[in-house]
Scaffold this active site. Sequence first.
Site, PDB file in Angstrom:
ATOM      1  N   ARG A  35     -18.671 -34.000   2.727  1.00  0.00           N
ATOM      2  CA  ARG A  35     -17.243 -34.610   3.585  1.00  0.00           C
ATOM      3  C   ARG A  35     -17.036 -34.406   4.578  1.00  0.00           C
ATOM      4  O   ARG A  35     -16.410 -34.671   5.609  1.00  0.00           O
ATOM      5  CB  ARG A  35     -15.554 -35.029   2.326  1.00  0.00           C
ATOM      6  CG  ARG A  35     -15.702 -33.568   2.351  1.00  0.00           C
ATOM      7  CD  ARG A  35     -14.397 -33.698   1.020  1.00  0.00           C
ATOM      8  NE  ARG A  35     -14.331 -32.436   1.068  1.00  0.00           N
ATOM      9  CZ  ARG A  35     -13.102 -31.656   0.157  1.00  0.00           C
ATOM     10  NH1 ARG A  35     -13.264 -32.950  -0.412  1.00  0.00           N
ATOM     11  NH2 ARG A  35     -12.763 -30.358  -0.187  1.00  0.00           N
ATOM     12  N   GLY A  40     -21.796 -26.254   4.755  1.00  0.00           N
ATOM     13  CA  GLY A  40     -20.856 -25.921   3.547  1.00  0.00           C
ATOM     14  C   GLY A  40     -20.520 -25.001   4.165  1.00  0.00           C
ATOM     15  O   GLY A  40     -20.432 -24.043   5.895  1.00  0.00           O
ATOM     16  N   ILE A  41     -19.246 -23.579   3.354  1.00  0.00           N
ATOM     17  CA  ILE A  41     -18.650 -23.048   4.198  1.00  0.00           C
ATOM     18  C   ILE A  41     -19.192 -21.915   4.840  1.00  0.00           C
ATOM     19  O   ILE A  41     -18.637 -21.760   6.134  1.00  0.00           O
ATOM     20  CB  ILE A  41     -17.366 -22.130   3.652  1.00  0.00           C
ATOM     21  CG1 ILE A  41     -16.499 -23.676   3.508  1.00  0.00           C
ATOM     22  CG2 ILE A  41     -16.732 -21.249   3.443  1.00  0.00           C
ATOM     23  CD1 ILE A  41     -15.526 -23.926   4.309  1.00  0.00           C
ATOM     24  N   CYS A  42     -20.241 -21.758   3.983  1.00  0.00           N
ATOM     25  CA  CYS A  42     -20.944 -20.398   4.119  1.00  0.00           C
ATOM     26  C   CYS A  42     -22.472 -20.383   5.881  1.00  0.00           C
ATOM     27  O   CYS A  42     -21.841 -19.479   6.464  1.00  0.00           O
ATOM     28  CB  CYS A  42     -22.623 -20.058   3.337  1.00  0.00           C
ATOM     29  SG  CYS A  42     -23.278 -19.209   4.358  1.00  0.00           S
ATOM     30  N   GLY A 181     -11.524  -7.425  -0.513  1.00  0.00           N
ATOM     31  CA  GLY A 181     -12.840  -7.384  -1.293  1.00  0.00           C
ATOM     32  C   GLY A 181     -13.377  -7.442  -0.394  1.00  0.00           C
ATOM     33  O   GLY A 181     -13.176  -7.201   0.860  1.00  0.00           O
ATOM     34  N   ALA A 182     -15.300  -8.479  -0.273  1.00  0.00           N
ATOM     35  CA  ALA A 182     -15.762  -8.207   1.152  1.00  0.00           C
ATOM     36  C   ALA A 182     -15.499  -9.306   1.768  1.00  0.00           C
ATOM     37  O   ALA A 182     -15.851  -8.251   2.929  1.00  0.00           O
ATOM     38  CB  ALA A 182     -17.091  -9.037   0.988  1.00  0.00           C
ATOM     39  N   GLY A 270      -9.064 -13.603  -1.737  1.00  0.00           N
ATOM     40  CA  GLY A 270     -10.480 -14.913  -3.226  1.00  0.00           C
ATOM     41  C   GLY A 270     -10.484 -16.305  -2.276  1.00  0.00           C
ATOM     42  O   GLY A 270      -9.300 -16.529  -1.970  1.00  0.00           O
ATOM     43  N   HIS A 442     -43.331   6.366   6.651  1.00  0.00           N
ATOM     44  CA  HIS A 442     -42.144   7.434   6.661  1.00  0.00           C
ATOM     45  C   HIS A 442     -42.689   7.346   8.060  1.00  0.00           C
ATOM     46  O   HIS A 442     -44.051   7.223   8.624  1.00  0.00           O
ATOM     47  CB  HIS A 442     -43.188   8.166   6.660  1.00  0.00           C
ATOM     48  CG  HIS A 442     -42.155   9.586   7.349  1.00  0.00           C
ATOM     49  ND1 HIS A 442     -40.873  10.399   7.219  1.00  0.00           N
ATOM     50  CD2 HIS A 442     -42.664  10.672   8.040  1.00  0.00           C
ATOM     51  CE1 HIS A 442     -40.001  10.882   8.253  1.00  0.00           C
ATOM     52  NE2 HIS A 442     -41.659  11.032   8.808  1.00  0.00           N
TER      53      HIS A 442
END
Length: 463
Positions: A35, A40-42, A181-182, A270, A442
């Site tokens: 829609r 998406g949100i991500c 949170g994150a 959240g 290393h």
Amino acid sequence: MSSANSLIVIGGGPAGYVAAIRASQLGIKTRLVEREDLGGICLNWGCIPTKTLLHAGDVLAQLRTANDLGIIVPEGIRADLPRVVQRSREVATRLRQGVQHLLKKHGVEVIKGQARLQGAGTLEVEGKNAQTLQADAILIATGARPRALDSLPVDGDRLWNYRHALTPPAQPDSLLVVGAGAIGMEFASFYAELGSQVTVVETQARVLPVEDEETSQWVARAFEARGIEIHTHTSAHLQTLDAQAAHITLRTENKKEAIRAFDRVLVCAGVVGNSEDLGLETTRVITRHGCIQVHDYGQTDEPGVYAAGDICGAPMLAHKASHEAIRCVEHLAGLTVPQQADHIPSCTYCHPQVASVGLTEARARERGRPISVGRFPFHGNGKALAINRPEGFVKTIFDTQSGELLGAHLVGPDVTELLHGISLAQRLEATEEDLMNHIFAHPTLSEAIGESVLQAYGRAIHI
């Protein structure tokens, strides 16, 4: 089981578009209904644009300490916030176009509109492309949205959610971040780097409450050293709004109150699943707290209806969503699919970065596991000193008897890029002996992982 020949995916985020592509690869006729924007949100309002902003903040921080490296940088260096924001939107747009191209490449039909189930196997699409669709299987991947708080009604002006924080009209002089949170910690870190006076409040006992306690404590100290104010066991409530500020009541768990004024308030309390307005009432799909309940491979209680990603609940992470979606589609195709991995990696891109996988020390002890814990500070790592970023540590947790790697917790430079080695070792059931005998190149930051493992068994060389 019999294979599905056709699939409709509802939602074009990390679960939805990945499911659609994998289904097409497996020969399943696939359509995707979205829609809003693909990705998406991500991609559009989460992972990608926030990391773009945070990278700008990291560069700014490094420039401010460049003199330590013998590099002369002009005084008064600052960020051009409109350009920083513009670049984040450009990155999101480029990736969104990439998703569109991938779906087209794999023959996935994309339909714009709002989808609603009409029982199993049928859904209606409302919008410009209104139509009724049918398929052998329907996968719900509608994601999640910010959780609203009655005590802090977001208006997009003084009170923000993460979408507003991604496209600010100007840099706030003072910012209250509600929720540690994150998401909250990443935005707190970014705006503090820009020069805003940042305050973080969290109702729980510590910041990053799902992380290992040592990690939370270390990050809190690092934030406070940067001038970020942190209040735990504290809630926030809107008192009044005026032309100058939002006046917020900060209330501690012992009922002490203080009214503070902030230029902007960012609510990071959240997220909740997008399970409304999907026609779930026409099916036997069960929801709990806004999330769809699923079985091993994304099956709901309605035959032929599946779900994957954030809509299925915590942890709400893009990589978990994609993994779930692929497992679900492969199961639909009749393939033998391994069980879901117990340990899902988690990354927070604040400064310092945080990365973890598996059990925390407290959780391991709660389960009655006999454990050996190793720690190694980055200030003992040559590469960390060379790049002038010696903050943080690596912590590894093993079952003393079996040598099983139970968990790992990292704080410091680029640890989000180091985590994959540990999570892969855990997936392959590497023991402490395997890791102690592994040769770490290393000089690299990854050597801190090897030293942490050695330290868990009293064999560390450089500490």
